[in-house]
Design a protein around this motif. Structure first.
Motif, PDB file in Angstrom:
ATOM      1  N   HIS A  95      92.563   7.860 -37.513  1.00  0.00           N
ATOM      2  CA  HIS A  95      93.271   6.885 -36.682  1.00  0.00           C
ATOM      3  C   HIS A  95      94.123   5.922 -37.508  1.00  0.00           C
ATOM      4  O   HIS A  95      94.784   5.050 -36.967  1.00  0.00           O
ATOM      5  N   LEU A  96      94.093   6.067 -38.833  1.00  0.00           N
ATOM      6  CA  LEU A  96      94.801   5.107 -39.696  1.00  0.00           C
ATOM      7  C   LEU A  96      96.099   5.664 -40.271  1.00  0.00           C
ATOM      8  O   LEU A  96      96.814   4.968 -40.979  1.00  0.00           O
ATOM      9  N   LEU A  97      96.417   6.933 -39.946  1.00  0.00           N
ATOM     10  CA  LEU A  97      97.457   7.639 -40.692  1.00  0.00           C
ATOM     11  C   LEU A  97      98.816   6.956 -40.694  1.00  0.00           C
ATOM     12  O   LEU A  97      99.571   7.073 -41.652  1.00  0.00           O
ATOM     13  N   ASP A  98      99.154   6.241 -39.620  1.00  0.00           N
ATOM     14  CA  ASP A  98     100.485   5.639 -39.555  1.00  0.00           C
ATOM     15  C   ASP A  98     100.507   4.190 -40.029  1.00  0.00           C
ATOM     16  O   ASP A  98     101.543   3.537 -39.971  1.00  0.00           O
ATOM     17  N   ARG A  99      99.354   3.692 -40.494  1.00  0.00           N
ATOM     18  CA  ARG A  99      99.304   2.302 -40.957  1.00  0.00           C
ATOM     19  C   ARG A  99      99.780   2.190 -42.401  1.00  0.00           C
ATOM     20  O   ARG A  99      99.874   3.162 -43.132  1.00  0.00           O
ATOM     21  N   ARG A 100     100.085   0.938 -42.796  1.00  0.00           N
ATOM     22  CA  ARG A 100     100.400   0.659 -44.199  1.00  0.00           C
ATOM     23  C   ARG A 100      99.113   0.206 -44.894  1.00  0.00           C
ATOM     24  O   ARG A 100      98.263  -0.428 -44.254  1.00  0.00           O
ATOM     25  N   PRO A 101      98.978   0.478 -46.196  1.00  0.00           N
ATOM     26  CA  PRO A 101      97.738   0.106 -46.904  1.00  0.00           C
ATOM     27  C   PRO A 101      97.376  -1.370 -46.759  1.00  0.00           C
ATOM     28  O   PRO A 101      96.198  -1.713 -46.696  1.00  0.00           O
ATOM     29  N   ALA A 102      98.373  -2.252 -46.699  1.00  0.00           N
ATOM     30  CA  ALA A 102      98.080  -3.690 -46.651  1.00  0.00           C
ATOM     31  C   ALA A 102      97.251  -4.068 -45.423  1.00  0.00           C
ATOM     32  O   ALA A 102      96.554  -5.077 -45.432  1.00  0.00           O
ATOM     33  N   SER A 103      97.312  -3.246 -44.368  1.00  0.00           N
ATOM     34  CA  SER A 103      96.606  -3.605 -43.145  1.00  0.00           C
ATOM     35  C   SER A 103      95.212  -2.986 -43.072  1.00  0.00           C
ATOM     36  O   SER A 103      94.530  -3.098 -42.061  1.00  0.00           O
ATOM     37  N   LEU A 104      94.763  -2.312 -44.151  1.00  0.00           N
ATOM     38  CA  LEU A 104      93.452  -1.658 -44.121  1.00  0.00           C
ATOM     39  C   LEU A 104      92.360  -2.598 -44.627  1.00  0.00           C
ATOM     40  O   LEU A 104      92.607  -3.453 -45.470  1.00  0.00           O
ATOM     41  N   SER A 105      91.155  -2.390 -44.137  1.00  0.00           N
ATOM     42  CA  SER A 105      90.003  -3.106 -44.695  1.00  0.00           C
ATOM     43  C   SER A 105      89.601  -2.438 -46.004  1.00  0.00           C
ATOM     44  O   SER A 105      90.085  -1.348 -46.337  1.00  0.00           O
ATOM     45  N   GLY A 106      88.698  -3.088 -46.750  1.00  0.00           N
ATOM     46  CA  GLY A 106      88.278  -2.540 -48.039  1.00  0.00           C
ATOM     47  C   GLY A 106      87.703  -1.138 -47.929  1.00  0.00           C
ATOM     48  O   GLY A 106      88.047  -0.253 -48.712  1.00  0.00           O
ATOM     49  N   GLY A 107      86.827  -0.936 -46.942  1.00  0.00           N
ATOM     50  CA  GLY A 107      86.198   0.374 -46.785  1.00  0.00           C
ATOM     51  C   GLY A 107      87.204   1.441 -46.384  1.00  0.00           C
ATOM     52  O   GLY A 107      87.145   2.575 -46.876  1.00  0.00           O
ATOM     53  N   GLU A 108      88.141   1.067 -45.512  1.00  0.00           N
ATOM     54  CA  GLU A 108      89.171   2.016 -45.087  1.00  0.00           C
ATOM     55  C   GLU A 108      90.052   2.401 -46.270  1.00  0.00           C
ATOM     56  O   GLU A 108      90.346   3.581 -46.493  1.00  0.00           O
ATOM     57  N   ALA A 109      90.461   1.377 -47.048  1.00  0.00           N
ATOM     58  CA  ALA A 109      91.327   1.641 -48.205  1.00  0.00           C
ATOM     59  C   ALA A 109      90.607   2.557 -49.199  1.00  0.00           C
ATOM     60  O   ALA A 109      91.209   3.467 -49.771  1.00  0.00           O
ATOM     61  N   GLN A 110      89.293   2.338 -49.367  1.00  0.00           N
ATOM     62  CA  GLN A 110      88.537   3.154 -50.313  1.00  0.00           C
ATOM     63  C   GLN A 110      88.491   4.608 -49.851  1.00  0.00           C
ATOM     64  O   GLN A 110      88.633   5.525 -50.652  1.00  0.00           O
TER      65      GLN A 110
END
Lengths: 203, 228
Positions: free
Chosen positions: A119-134
């Protein structure tokens, strides 16, 4: 042998000196902060040149005997402690950045499902939480068709629930995908749970 | 606006746009060199690039006259090899504008190159990207706001260039009579006030337009970046 490492490197006043060899599974480099564990990963990735020594991964010499394979052809799936997602690219483009079709372990959508980031594919990294970014960082490394993974404190800065999720993912990579993993940590509980082999690193 | 006024505006745009496009690759290469490389003589290169910023523009124009005149080292070659001269031509105005714009463009681009996180470039290489691909897909896009800012600064500087141009290629209407030079000339003749006002207004509109356009371009590329 998965990893055969014997390196010496001086950084300022400190000298990093480490030799180990380990079989398949997850090899944990375990020791206090500042003892050069990350530098060892950087040397295996080709980002830091040892002063002397030898690095062999899965039978292929990456460094030593006059060989110094450049980082782009080492095929290390490096999951950095600071993640290093590309800020100007979407999550999808980050995942696809190192994509090697011929060596792909799994497709992009399959990896996204595996990691729970579909569900995150179209987001930019800056908008991710730590766990999502990891998880995106792990996905990016997996999709680059790596021959081995390098993971630098992947659970640091995550709360217990997120850390547990990521540990499950790492166990699945270790057991189902079967990639050799070199894993840096200073946390004994994490090492006890994940490691097949433990290499103690001291100052 | 008379036909002559429009001619002045179009000439100014032609000179300014040609100057920044000509100088952009040079400015980028110098900015990259100064931001990333350590070599002997680096301080000298840095100082030479910045020289037009601190030197009286008239001196820069005079130096260009020496270099590009028919007897000059560069002007002589141009004449002998290609049979062309930039003296009293719009191309000479382009050279003057380019030299004056160079330091501002190098500064803006260099700052943005220095701001690129080298750790991202390392990450890209571990993902199998060659140096060329890292440059194209990581370094260049991340430096883009600075490149655009440099273009706008250079364009505005070129549009306003006066001292070096008038001492290098003089005021030839239709060739080197750009906006500031035409405004200055109009101020010297009785009854020229109308033209001064019209051209001054155009100058303000062009400069303001350039700034706003670049701001919008950058915001579209990256919502959090800005030039202004």
């Amino acid at each position: 042998m998965s990893f055969e490492v014997d390196v010496v490197r001086r950084i300022g006043e400190a000298e990093i000196r480490l030799a180990f060899s380990s079989g398949p599974g997850l090899t944990a480099l375990f020791g206090p902060s500042g003892c050069g564990k990350t530098s060892v990963l950087n040397m295996v990735a080709g980002l830091l040149r040892p002063d002397r020594g030898r690095i062999v991964v899965a039978g292929e010499t990456l460094f030593g005997d006059g060989i110094d394979v450049p980082p782009e052809t080492r095929r290390a799936g490096y999951v950095f402690q600071d993640r290093r997602l590309f800020p100007h690219l979407s999550v999808r483009a980050n995942l696809a950045y190192g994509r090697r079709e011929e060596a792909a372990l799994m497709g992009l959508d399959e990896a996204a499902t595996f990691l729970g980031i579909g569900h995150l594919l179209d987001r930019r990294p800056a908008s991710l939480s730590g766990g999502e970014a990891q998880r995106v960082a792990i996905g990016r490394a997996l999709l680059s068709g790596p021959r081995f993974l390098l993971m630098d404190e992947p659970l640091v800065a995550l709360d217990r629930a997120r850390a547990d999720e990521i540990m499950v993912v790492i166990e699945r990579i270790r057991d189902e995908v079967g990639l050799p993993i070199l894993y840096v940590s200073h946390n004994p509980a994490e090492v006890a749970r994940l490691a097949t082999h433990v290499v103690e690193v001291s100052r | 606006m008379t036909g002559e006024d429009w001619g002045i505006v179009l000439l100014s745009l032609k000179v300014a746009i040609t100057a920044v496009l000509l100088v952009l690759p040079i400015a980028f290469a110098l900015a990259w060199l100064l931001a990333r490389k350590r070599f002997p003589g680096r301080i000298l290169v840095d100082a030479l690039v910045h020289l037009p910023l601190v030197l009286p523009p008239v001196v820069t124009g005079w130096a260009l006259l020496l270099l590009f005149g028919r007897m000059g080292p560069i002007g002589g070659l141009l004449d002998r090899w290609f049979g062309v001269t930039v003296m009293f031509r719009w191309t000479g105005a382009v050279i003057a504008a380019a030299v004056m714009a160079l330091p501002l463009m190098v500064r803006a681009i260099r700052l943005s190159i220095e701001a690129i996180d080298a750790r991202l470039e390392e990450a890209a290489r571990t993902l199998g990207a060659s140096r060329v691909r890292v440059f194209r897909t990581i370094s260049l896009p991340l430096a883009l706001p600075g490149i655009l800012a440099g273009l706008v600064l250079g364009f505005a500087r070129s549009l306003g260039e006066f001292g070096a141009t008038i001492s290098f290629v003089s005021n030839i209407p239709g060739e080197t009579g750009t906006l500031p030079i035409a405004i200055y000339a109009a101020m010297q003749v009785p009854g020229g006030e109308g033209r001064v006002v019209r051209l001054a207004i155009v100058s303000v509109i062009l400069s303001l337009g350039a700034l706003i356009a670049s701001e919008l371009m950058i915001r579209r590329a990256n919502p959090r970046a800005h030039v202004l």
